[in-house]
Motif scaffolding. Structure first.
Motif, PDB file in Angstrom:
ATOM      1  N   UNK A 215      16.835 -30.822  11.750  1.00 59.92           N
ATOM      2  CA  UNK A 215      17.741 -29.702  11.473  1.00 59.92           C
ATOM      3  C   UNK A 215      17.709 -29.306  10.010  1.00 59.92           C
ATOM      4  N   UNK A 216      17.574 -28.006   9.770  1.00 62.08           N
ATOM      5  CA  UNK A 216      17.819 -27.481   8.426  1.00 62.08           C
ATOM      6  C   UNK A 216      19.315 -27.582   8.141  1.00 62.08           C
ATOM      7  N   UNK A 217      19.681 -28.136   7.000  1.00 64.91           N
ATOM      8  CA  UNK A 217      21.071 -28.139   6.553  1.00 64.91           C
ATOM      9  C   UNK A 217      21.091 -27.503   5.167  1.00 64.91           C
ATOM     10  N   UNK A 218      21.540 -26.261   5.137  1.00 66.63           N
ATOM     11  CA  UNK A 218      21.397 -25.419   3.957  1.00 66.63           C
ATOM     12  C   UNK A 218      22.749 -25.116   3.334  1.00 66.63           C
ATOM     13  N   UNK A 219      22.797 -25.230   1.999  1.00 63.45           N
ATOM     14  CA  UNK A 219      24.007 -24.905   1.257  1.00 63.45           C
ATOM     15  C   UNK A 219      23.694 -24.005   0.085  1.00 63.45           C
ATOM     16  N   UNK A 220      24.543 -24.051  -0.928  1.00 63.16           N
ATOM     17  CA  UNK A 220      24.404 -23.111  -2.044  1.00 63.16           C
ATOM     18  C   UNK A 220      23.083 -23.290  -2.783  1.00 63.16           C
ATOM     19  N   UNK A 221      22.511 -24.507  -2.769  1.00 65.10           N
ATOM     20  CA  UNK A 221      21.236 -24.723  -3.459  1.00 65.10           C
ATOM     21  C   UNK A 221      20.091 -23.994  -2.769  1.00 65.10           C
ATOM     22  N   UNK A 222      20.287 -23.617  -1.518  1.00 61.75           N
ATOM     23  CA  UNK A 222      19.243 -22.917  -0.763  1.00 61.75           C
ATOM     24  C   UNK A 222      19.637 -21.467  -0.485  1.00 61.75           C
ATOM     25  N   UNK A 223      20.381 -20.849  -1.403  1.00 62.33           N
ATOM     26  CA  UNK A 223      20.907 -19.506  -1.146  1.00 62.33           C
ATOM     27  C   UNK A 223      19.797 -18.482  -0.912  1.00 62.33           C
ATOM     28  N   UNK A 224      18.680 -18.608  -1.607  1.00 63.67           N
ATOM     29  CA  UNK A 224      17.583 -17.650  -1.404  1.00 63.67           C
ATOM     30  C   UNK A 224      17.016 -17.783   0.005  1.00 63.67           C
ATOM     31  N   UNK A 225      16.863 -19.022   0.484  1.00 62.62           N
ATOM     32  CA  UNK A 225      16.371 -19.238   1.843  1.00 62.62           C
ATOM     33  C   UNK A 225      17.388 -18.751   2.868  1.00 62.62           C
ATOM     34  N   UNK A 226      18.667 -19.040   2.661  1.00 62.36           N
ATOM     35  CA  UNK A 226      19.693 -18.577   3.591  1.00 62.36           C
ATOM     36  C   UNK A 226      19.667 -17.062   3.705  1.00 62.36           C
ATOM     37  N   UNK A 227      19.582 -16.370   2.564  1.00 58.90           N
ATOM     38  CA  UNK A 227      19.582 -14.905   2.585  1.00 58.90           C
ATOM     39  C   UNK A 227      18.375 -14.375   3.352  1.00 58.90           C
ATOM     40  N   UNK A 228      17.206 -14.956   3.108  1.00 63.00           N
ATOM     41  CA  UNK A 228      16.003 -14.509   3.805  1.00 63.00           C
ATOM     42  C   UNK A 228      16.116 -14.812   5.300  1.00 63.00           C
ATOM     43  N   UNK A 229      16.622 -15.999   5.624  1.00 62.28           N
ATOM     44  CA  UNK A 229      16.805 -16.369   7.025  1.00 62.28           C
ATOM     45  C   UNK A 229      17.794 -15.433   7.714  1.00 62.28           C
ATOM     46  N   UNK A 230      18.899 -15.108   7.045  1.00 58.62           N
ATOM     47  CA  UNK A 230      19.888 -14.203   7.627  1.00 58.62           C
ATOM     48  C   UNK A 230      19.278 -12.858   7.979  1.00 58.62           C
ATOM     49  N   UNK A 231      18.493 -12.294   7.069  1.00 61.76           N
ATOM     50  CA  UNK A 231      17.853 -11.008   7.344  1.00 61.76           C
ATOM     51  C   UNK A 231      16.989 -11.104   8.599  1.00 61.76           C
ATOM     52  N   UNK A 254      28.695  -9.177   5.291  1.00 60.97           N
ATOM     53  CA  UNK A 254      29.679 -10.237   5.026  1.00 60.97           C
ATOM     54  C   UNK A 254      28.998 -11.555   4.697  1.00 60.97           C
ATOM     55  N   UNK A 255      28.017 -11.909   5.497  1.00 63.65           N
ATOM     56  CA  UNK A 255      27.355 -13.202   5.318  1.00 63.65           C
ATOM     57  C   UNK A 255      26.572 -13.246   4.004  1.00 63.65           C
TER      58      UNK A 255
END
Length: 281
Positions: A215-231, A254-255
């Protein structure tokens, strides 16, 4: 095992996710794999085929965790990614012995046992869920008939958890999973059903199969990845269900705000699978 119609992935996306992939992969599958490889007969050293290698992140992760001389054959249908992968391989294995790599462009949908002659291990990352049931059956047939183990990592599991929760999370998850199971260029993809299909296919042919969460467990340190994943996640859900577009756009806004503020945590569930041929060590 990239078939006609398989998506092309941008190097930026693959590079963003590499650290998360490395942290998520299930290292506990390496012990039975190493025991099997140590007990096999044949010449010393390993020949490893990486299917759908992308920029080579799986090879970079695994090379330094396996001992002994290694020769990697990197397969992908995207020549640009293949060129990157070929130049980024580690030069030594876990015990300092040499590692070499060659690249093999082209479509792997017709992979056979004969193609795997002399191969010690087949591996792939984030590939299994992009296959059809027929392609998974063909992969299991080729590997088991050739007596080659398969380590297949980071297949989507169909479960995403976001914190803080949002009432629209479940709707988008369902739409995304439907997109993962879509029919594309005449191919019906397995998506979240891929691991179950692979377990069935390998076990039917006598293989011993283990699965572990990755499992990916992503937090603030991975904000660039989270943003790309969200898109990508929201975009795929919207492509599957266009009627969600207005609500999806507001949700994404929002996200992304939460992500930029360091307030969003995401768990993206995957599964790793190891299939050892029957009679192996």
């Amino acid at each position: 095992m990239n078939a006609v119609g398989s998506p092309r992935f941008a190097p930026r996306w693959l590079e963003l996710r590499e650290r998360a992939d490395a942290a998520a992969r299930a290292p506990e599958l390496l012990r039975p794999l190493q025991a099997w490889l140590a007990g096999r007969s044949g010449p010393p050293g390993l020949v490893i085929r990486d299917l759908g290698c992308g920029t080579g992140s799986m090879a970079r992760w695994l090379t330094v965790r396996l001992p002994g001389p290694q020769r990697w054959v990197l397969h992908d249908h995207d020549p640009d990614l293949l060129a990157l992968a070929g130049t980024r391989m580690p030069g030594t294995a876990a015990d300092g012995t040499p590692v070499t790599a060659t690249t093999a462009p082209g479509d792997l949908a017709a992979l056979t046992a004969a193609d795997l002659a002399g191969t010690s291990l087949v591996t792939a990352s984030a590939l299994l869920d992009l296959l059809t049931v027929e392609e998974v059956e063909a992969l299991a047939e080729a590997c088991t008939r050739a007596g080659v183990p398969a380590l297949l990592a980071l297949s989507v599991a169909g479960l995403v958890e976001l914190a803080p929760a949002d009432p629209f999370d479940e709707t988008l998850t369902d739409a995304f999973n439907a997109h993962q199971r879509r029919t594309d260029h005449g191919r019906t993809l397995l998506g979240p059903d891929a691991v179950a299909a692979a377990v069935t296919a390998f076990e039917r042919r006598g293989a011993r199969v283990q699965v572990k969460p990755s499992t990916w467990r992503l937090g603030c340190a991975e904000s660039a990845l989270i943003a790309e994943w969200l898109h990508g996640w929201v975009g795929a859900a919207q492509a599957q269900c266009p009627e969600l577009a207005p609500a999806a756009a507001a949700y994404l806004g929002r996200r992304l705000q939460e992500c930029a503020a360091g307030e969003l945590q995401v768990a993206v569930h995957h599964t790793d699978l190891l299939a050892l041929p029957g009679g192996g060590g």
